[in-house]
Structure formats: C-alpha cells, structure tokens
Design an enzyme around this catalytic site. Structure first.
Site, PDB file in Angstrom:
ATOM      1  N   ARG A 198      -8.466  -0.401   5.191  1.00  0.00           N
ATOM      2  CA  ARG A 198      -8.293   0.611   4.103  1.00  0.00           C
ATOM      3  C   ARG A 198      -6.472   0.118   4.294  1.00  0.00           C
ATOM      4  O   ARG A 198      -5.979   0.551   2.799  1.00  0.00           O
ATOM      5  CB  ARG A 198      -7.536   1.698   5.453  1.00  0.00           C
ATOM      6  CG  ARG A 198      -8.540   2.439   5.137  1.00  0.00           C
ATOM      7  CD  ARG A 198      -8.179   3.932   5.711  1.00  0.00           C
ATOM      8  NE  ARG A 198      -7.073   4.394   5.819  1.00  0.00           N
ATOM      9  CZ  ARG A 198      -6.240   5.222   6.188  1.00  0.00           C
ATOM     10  NH1 ARG A 198      -6.163   5.325   7.663  1.00  0.00           N
ATOM     11  NH2 ARG A 198      -4.858   5.770   5.763  1.00  0.00           N
ATOM     12  N   ASP A 241       4.765   1.218  12.049  1.00  0.00           N
ATOM     13  CA  ASP A 241       4.183   0.529  11.650  1.00  0.00           C
ATOM     14  C   ASP A 241       3.424  -0.910  12.358  1.00  0.00           C
ATOM     15  O   ASP A 241       2.601  -1.680  11.581  1.00  0.00           O
ATOM     16  CB  ASP A 241       3.855   0.173  10.333  1.00  0.00           C
ATOM     17  CG  ASP A 241       3.151   1.740   9.378  1.00  0.00           C
ATOM     18  OD1 ASP A 241       3.015   2.358   9.775  1.00  0.00           O
ATOM     19  OD2 ASP A 241       3.414   2.286   8.668  1.00  0.00           O
ATOM     20  N   CYS A 276      -4.819   8.563   9.858  1.00  0.00           N
ATOM     21  CA  CYS A 276      -5.399   8.108  11.169  1.00  0.00           C
ATOM     22  C   CYS A 276      -5.032   9.299  12.255  1.00  0.00           C
ATOM     23  O   CYS A 276      -3.821   9.867  12.108  1.00  0.00           O
ATOM     24  CB  CYS A 276      -4.152   7.042  11.250  1.00  0.00           C
ATOM     25  SG  CYS A 276      -4.509   5.568  10.281  1.00  0.00           S
ATOM     26  N   LYS A 284       0.732  -1.189   0.241  1.00  0.00           N
ATOM     27  CA  LYS A 284      -0.133  -0.074   0.240  1.00  0.00           C
ATOM     28  C   LYS A 284       1.289   1.039  -0.107  1.00  0.00           C
ATOM     29  O   LYS A 284       1.186   1.977  -0.730  1.00  0.00           O
ATOM     30  CB  LYS A 284      -1.125   0.015   1.553  1.00  0.00           C
ATOM     31  CG  LYS A 284      -1.093   1.196   1.662  1.00  0.00           C
ATOM     32  CD  LYS A 284      -2.494   1.198   3.143  1.00  0.00           C
ATOM     33  CE  LYS A 284      -1.627   1.536   3.881  1.00  0.00           C
ATOM     34  NZ  LYS A 284      -1.421   2.855   4.135  1.00  0.00           N
ATOM     35  N   ASN A 285       1.941   1.361   1.078  1.00  0.00           N
ATOM     36  CA  ASN A 285       3.052   2.929   1.185  1.00  0.00           C
ATOM     37  C   ASN A 285       3.617   2.863   0.119  1.00  0.00           C
ATOM     38  O   ASN A 285       4.030   4.309  -0.506  1.00  0.00           O
ATOM     39  CB  ASN A 285       3.701   2.582   2.086  1.00  0.00           C
ATOM     40  CG  ASN A 285       2.250   2.334   3.594  1.00  0.00           C
ATOM     41  OD1 ASN A 285       2.038   3.121   3.644  1.00  0.00           O
ATOM     42  ND2 ASN A 285       3.061   2.677   5.183  1.00  0.00           N
ATOM     43  N   ARG A 313       0.559  14.939  13.426  1.00  0.00           N
ATOM     44  CA  ARG A 313       0.821  14.462  11.853  1.00  0.00           C
ATOM     45  C   ARG A 313       0.865  15.863  10.588  1.00  0.00           C
ATOM     46  O   ARG A 313       0.343  15.826   9.332  1.00  0.00           O
ATOM     47  CB  ARG A 313       0.240  13.502  11.826  1.00  0.00           C
ATOM     48  CG  ARG A 313       0.661  12.199  11.818  1.00  0.00           C
ATOM     49  CD  ARG A 313       0.128  10.600  11.599  1.00  0.00           C
ATOM     50  NE  ARG A 313       0.695   9.973   9.658  1.00  0.00           N
ATOM     51  CZ  ARG A 313       0.058   9.158   9.373  1.00  0.00           C
ATOM     52  NH1 ARG A 313      -1.198   8.698  10.271  1.00  0.00           N
ATOM     53  NH2 ARG A 313       0.587   8.681   8.539  1.00  0.00           N
TER      54      ARG A 313
END
Ligand code: UD1
Length: 419
Positions: free
Chosen positions: A399, A306, A117, A22-23, A122
């Site tokens: 997600r 993560d 999130c 995903k990232n 952030r």
C-alpha cells in the site's frame, strides 16, 4: 498471498532515489475533482493506495490516464456519480478526501465511512463538523455520510480541536470554492499539506498559511487545470535511513528535502548515526551498534507516528533501554509482539507506551504484517536477524512502499517476494 523472505544479517549500503509521497499524492489526486479541466500529477508513486484512488476517481466518472514517469492525468469534466462506495473506501481511509472536493464543486456528495489501517478508531467527526461549519447539511445513514449544500458552501471560521491531517486537507479543498473567506485554526502543519496547498494554488485557488496552524482560504468561483509534481516521500526516506542504521549500514538518499525529516534525523543522531545532508540529499553512516533513544510521536514538526514502528525495531537491537510513547493513535503497537517473535524484549507499559530493552541480536522467525508502517518494522527486524525471516501479509507494505524488493536489493539486502 505474497510474502517477503529476508535472509538477514547484512549491512545496508548504497544509494537510492526517494519516491513521490503517498500521503501527498492521495489528497492531490482527490483535488483534481475540484475542476473540469485536466490536472497532471507528476512524481506519483506506483503504489496500491494510489491505484485505489485512481479507481475511485474512475468510478466517479473522471477520465484518468496513468502514464510513464510516473504521471497521472485526471480530467473530471462530467462525473456520473457523486458516491464513493464502501468497497473502495474501506481499503483506504484517504478515500474520504473526495468528500471536500465533490461537495464544494457539485453541492453534494455521498461517501462511505472509512476503513484503512486497523490502528485505533480514527473517526472523521472533525471533517464533518468542518463541512457543517461551511454550511453543508450532514447526515450519516447506513454507513454512509451524505453531505448537501445545494446553494454552495460559505466561508467560515473553523477551529480544529485536534490537528487532523486528513481533516485539514478535506476542509482546505472544500473552502477553495466556498463563497468568501475561510480561516482554519489549529490546522495540521505536515509538509504534505503544504504540497497540497501549492497544488491548489497552481489550480487557481487562494490558499495561504499552509504549513502553519492558521490557514486562510479565499474562495474563488472555479479552479482550472495545472501540472504539479508531488513532493518526495519523507516517510519512505526515514524508513530506509532507520533500516540502514539498524543494520549498521551506510546509505545515501537522493531527491529528498532533509528539512522535512528534522525530528527523525535528530533521533538517529542521538542513536549514534553520522548524518550529512545537502539541499536534496541525506547520507547516513552508522559506525557501530545503535544506542537506545526514547521517542514520543507528535504532530509535525515532531516525531512522526508513521516512523514509530520502524524506530522501535531499531531500538530492539540497540544498546540500552528506552521508552516509546505514541500520542497520535491508540492501538499502534501491534508490531511489538511480532518483533518479539524474533527475540526482542519489548514490553507494553499501557496502550500508549512501550519499554524496549535492547538485545545483542535477533533471530529469524515467521511473522505477520498488521498494518502499513508496522510491516516495515518487521522488515527492519528481518534485515538485522540472522537467518531467514518470512513476513506474511505484505499487501500492507505494498500500500505504501514502492518497489520494496528492488530498493532493498539495491542496498545489498537479500530479499525476495514469494507466494
Ligand atoms: C494521516 C496520514 C497517516 C498518518 C496520520 C498522522 C495520509 C493519507 N495519512 O492520516 O499516514 O499516520 O495522518 O500523521 O495522509 N481524528 C479524530 N477525528 C477526526 C480526524 C482524526 O479524532 O475527524 C484523530 C484520529 O483518530 C487520530 C488523530 O486524530 O487519533 C490523527 O488523525 P489524522 O491526522 O486525521 O490522520 P489521517 O489524516 O487519517
């Protein structure tokens, strides 16, 4: 709202293919905006966050086709808008990654300040400082960032005070079309940044040093179409390894480079796991109860934030006590009190440190997912706990984890999605 029902107490055993990352897929999809030609992104995972990025590209006016395999083809020839609206950016912070490509190619972009999130503040200040160094005029008004560089971006020396992953990606993409050379010092070194750099180079960019703390990008007048296969998801892989270890199981993962997971594999071994690995596979066997191991999150190649929540869930049933220190994000221990609902003994020693006293077993309960990775820590705990654990708000899991019921079932877990 979907929930996940887990009948726990079974060992995970079997083999799995790791999905695309995903990232890596998200910045690479944003990078397709850097050219009017067609870019094919193969091995893109089928996930809600990827769908959000596809929607955003479509909203900007790109022609996007999602095909089999799974493969996403994007042609951003004529865009009708250079504005990324709040309703799409708020659900996913990575939407902010369209700013660099839009600004670099069209000299203008308007992007909502991100949500994503609920793990800490952030901010995007480092992205914005970098764009300003590249010559953009930046204004923040009404929750939107407006960036303008009517005469194009100019290469610059940028020093990042903190190794931000998204910031490095956004600035690297912007610099590909800037005039002259850009040096980014203090760059993040995550494997996903290497994947993005490789994709940009396949599109005709001149990026070097990706994977080190100093990136050099020599701007070119235009990029062209390309085909790029997204790297494997190291977070998904690590998550299933941790889940297997927590259940004293045995799994083999395919299509994954073990090098990207060194810090996690080292900690799993310290907990007692037997690990074997080849060029593109990893096998784990946990012969007994895991031993407690301390972890401290760090930028790559350190232990990834993560995977902190999932590792905490394993430590919750380990023999002994340990400390978990989170150095990347503030407020990333929301899962601790949910895991405690299943009978764990986790105490917060402050905003960035937790003490986990391992308990013999967990007992099923109703719990609630709070953010993407934290949700999977509840899955790990539910897989270990005796009885039926019901996890609410699993849209957080969707997600970032592809086909979670299918993958867990393939490993022998008793899980089902209920509404
Ligand atoms: C990316 C990952 C996310 C991972 C995180 C850290 C994606 C899509 N997401 O998120 O899964 O948890 O890296 O490995 O790849 N910061 C600032 N100013 C900025 C930017 C960041 O202060 O301008 C701070 C953040 O608040 C945070 C830290 O830097 O405390 C790391 O953030 P960053 O590396 O930017 O994370 P993301 O790119 O958002």
């Amino acid at each position: 709202m979907d929930k996940l029902l887990i009948n726990g107490g079974r060992r995970l055993e079997g083999s799995l293919r790791v999905s695309g990352a995903k990232n890596a897929a998200l910045p690479i999809l944003a990078a397709t905006l850097l050219t009017g030609e067609t870019v094919t992104v193969a091995n893109a995972p089928h996930l809600n966050d990827v769908t959000t990025m596809v929607k955003l590209l479509g909203r900007l006016g790109a022609d996007v086709a999602v095909g089999e395999s799974p493969q996403v083809t994007v042609t951003a020839a004529d865009l009708r808008s250079l504005k990324a609206p709040y309703e799409l950016v708020k659900t996913m912070r990575a939407s902010f990654l369209v700013m660099g490509p839009l600004l670099a190619r069209f000299g203008e972009a308007e992007v909502s300040l991100p949500g994503g999130c609920a793990i800490g503040a952030r901010p995007v200040d480092l992205h914005l400082k970098g764009f300003a160094a590249l010559g953009a005029d930046i204004q923040v008004a009404d929750g939107y960032v407006q960036a303008k560089a009517p005469r194009g971006l100019k290469g610059a020396r940028i020093k990042l005070d903190l190794a931000t992953v998204g910031g490095t990606e956004n600035l690297m993409m912007a610099a590909t079309l800037a005039e002259g050379e850009t040096i980014i010092d203090g760059a993040a070194r995550e494997p996903e940044i290497v994947d993005l750099g490789n994709c940009l180079n396949a599109m005709g960019a001149r990026v070097s040093g990706h994977g080190t703390a100093r990136l050099r990008i020599v701007g070119v007048p235009a990029l062209h179409g390309a085909k790029h296969a997204v790297m494997a998801d190291r977070v998904e892989a690590g998550t299933y390894l941790i889940a297997a270890a927590a259940t004293r199981g045995r799994v083999r993962l395919r299509d994954i480079d073990p090098g990207a997971l060194s810090a996690v594999l080292e900690r799993l071994q310290a907990a007692g796991a037997e690990i074997e690995a080849g060029a593109d596979w990893i096998a784990l066997n946990m012969p007994g109860r895991p031993g407690a191991v301390d972890i401290e999150t760090r930028p790559y190649p350190g232990f990834p934030t993560d995977m902190q929540a999932q590792f905490m869930a394993m430590n919750a049933v380990a023999e002994g006590s340990c400390r978990i220190t989170e150095t990347i994000f503030e407020n990333r221990f929301m899962h601790a009190q949910e895991i405690n609902r299943l009978g764990a003994d986790i105490r917060l020693l402050g905003p960035s440190q937790a003490l986990v006293n391992g308990v013999e077993s967990l007992k099923a309960a109703r719990v609630m997912a709070t953010d993407l990775r934290a949700s999977f820590s509840l899955v790990v705990a539910g897989l270990v706990a005796e009885g039926e654990t019901l996890i609410d708000r699993i849209y957080h899991i969707d997600r970032g984890y592809e086909m979670i019921e299918e993958k867990l079932s393939a490993l022998g877990a008793d899980v089902q999605r209920v509404s």
